[in-house]
Design a protein around this motif. Structure first.
Motif, PDB file in Angstrom:
ATOM      1  N   LYS A 107       0.815  -1.217   0.000  1.00 36.49           N
ATOM      2  CA  LYS A 107       0.000   0.000   0.000  1.00 36.49           C
ATOM      3  C   LYS A 107       0.848   1.266   0.000  1.00 36.49           C
ATOM      4  O   LYS A 107       0.469   2.251  -0.607  1.00 36.49           O
ATOM      5  N   SER A 108       1.965   1.240   0.723  1.00 29.54           N
ATOM      6  CA  SER A 108       2.809   2.433   0.796  1.00 29.54           C
ATOM      7  C   SER A 108       4.184   2.046   1.326  1.00 29.54           C
ATOM      8  O   SER A 108       4.393   0.924   1.784  1.00 29.54           O
ATOM      9  N   ASP A 109       5.088   2.992   1.263  1.00 33.26           N
ATOM     10  CA  ASP A 109       6.425   2.811   1.817  1.00 33.26           C
ATOM     11  C   ASP A 109       6.568   3.676   3.057  1.00 33.26           C
ATOM     12  O   ASP A 109       5.968   4.752   3.147  1.00 33.26           O
ATOM     13  N   SER A 110       7.384   3.209   3.977  1.00 32.66           N
ATOM     14  CA  SER A 110       7.687   3.959   5.181  1.00 32.66           C
ATOM     15  C   SER A 110       9.193   3.902   5.382  1.00 32.66           C
ATOM     16  O   SER A 110       9.808   2.847   5.173  1.00 32.66           O
TER      17      SER A 110
END
Length: 101
Positions: free
Chosen positions: A83-86
């Motif tokens: 869903k996303s990068d952190s």
């Protein structure tokens, strides 16, 4: 000690002792680890099945996991979607999620 008191922690045990861990922190899977000598034996999958079962029982509809780059394929194989990068400094985590039905 605070983390252990709020998380549901699971361990995989063989005759060699503890070979894997996973925990559930609300709607987030944490600390999934299988010792390198015990990987590719279905231990991680069994740990994730246990975490997902408890999450479902607690009414969680979507479960997320912050994945390392090296574990992304494992979670993808279990139906999780990136869903996303952190980022924490130079360390990249891929936030993945799966609907529990």
């Amino acid at each position: 000690m605070d983390l252990i008191s709020r998380r549901k922690v699971y361990v995989a045990v063989t005759s060699d002792g503890i070979v894997g861990t996973a925990s559930l922190d609300g709607r987030v899977v944490r600390t999934v680890f299988v010792s390198p000598s015990n990987q590719r034996q279905g231990i991680g999958r069994k740990l994730m099945e246990a975490v997902e079962r408890v999450a479902r029982d607690e009414g969680v509809n979507v479960l997320s996991v912050p994945s390392s780059v090296t574990a992304e394929a494992f979670y993808t194989g279990l139906g999780y979607i990136a869903k996303s990068d952190s980022y924490h400094g130079d360390e990249r985590s891929i936030i993945m999620a799966r609907e529990l039905v």
